[in-house]
Design an enzyme around this catalytic site. Structure first.
Site, short mmCIF file in Angstrom:
data_model
loop_
_atom_site.label_atom_id
_atom_site.label_comp_id
_atom_site.label_asym_id
_atom_site.label_seq_id
_atom_site.Cartn_x
_atom_site.Cartn_y
_atom_site.Cartn_z
N ASP A 8 0.80 -1.22 0.00
CA ASP A 8 0.00 0.00 0.00
C ASP A 8 0.84 1.27 0.00
OD1 ASP A 8 -2.74 -1.06 0.02
OD2 ASP A 8 -2.09 -1.96 1.91
N HIS A 10 1.01 3.43 -2.62
CA HIS A 10 0.15 4.43 -3.27
C HIS A 10 0.94 5.58 -3.89
CE1 HIS A 10 -3.84 2.82 -2.24
NE2 HIS A 10 -3.20 2.31 -1.21
N ASP A 49 -1.06 -2.40 -4.49
CA ASP A 49 -1.17 -0.95 -4.48
C ASP A 49 0.17 -0.23 -4.36
OD1 ASP A 49 -3.88 -1.17 -4.87
OD2 ASP A 49 -4.37 -1.02 -2.75
N HIS A 84 -5.94 -0.41 -6.68
CA HIS A 84 -5.48 0.87 -7.24
C HIS A 84 -4.52 0.67 -8.40
CE1 HIS A 84 -7.34 3.54 -4.28
NE2 HIS A 84 -7.15 2.54 -3.44
#
Length: 172
Positions: A8, A10, A49, A84
């Protein structure tokens, strides 16, 4: 066995629409460099992600390449697709495919389409980096550890898990 785990990240997310927040998030990817050099992992797991969106600006891809470039050649980075990184409508080539083909990561995904009741998993082929893989074998002092990949499935996760369990049993 020593595994690094990073999830994660991002990259590319501008929280609150602020460029500074995007830069802050990018800087969180730098501890990967410390993990690589200090902890001496056998592999690094990057389960989902890495990116905040499947539509990226060049500087975001460059930040990913820069962060992953410090990983020693003998330490595989095993990644899988999250919500994502790409949604349930697959594209022919995603940024994770790109990083896989460039040798920065090994993209692991279950083939949930070819067989109706069971997922299939193809081994990673280091001689053909253009193809994604279903699993990767890590050789350790005490034997081989097999890591399987499963991409994000959203509401279809329950259905996928039964197929994945059967596929792992058949592959192992």
């Amino acid at each position: 066995m020593n595994l690094g785990h990073i999830a994660d990240i991002h990259l590319g997310h501008r929280e609150y629409g602020l460029n500074q927040r995007e830069d802050d998030i990018t800087s969180t990817f730098k501890p990967t460099q410390q993990l690589n050099t200090q902890d001496d992992p056998d592999a690094i797991l990057l389960p989902a992600d890495l990116f905040h969106s499947c539509d990226l600006r060049p500087k975001v891809v460059e930040a990913a390449e820069r962060g992953l470039s410090v990983v020693p050649d003998d330490v595989p980075v095993l990644g899988s697709r999250g919500i994502h990184d790409e949604n349930l409508t697959p594209r022919d080539v995603t940024w994770l495919n790109y990083l896989h083909r460039r040798g920065y990561i090994v993209l692991l995904e279950a083939d949930l389409q070819s067989e109706p009741e069971v997922a299939t998993f193809e081994p990673h082929d280091p001689d053909d980096p253009s193809e994604d893989a279903g699993f990767y074998d890590i050789d350790t002092d005490t034997g081989t550890v097999r890591v399987f990949g499963l991409q994000w499935r959203g509401a279809r996760t329950d259905t996928a898990l039964g197929k994945v369990a059967k596929g792992i049993q058949e592959t192992a």
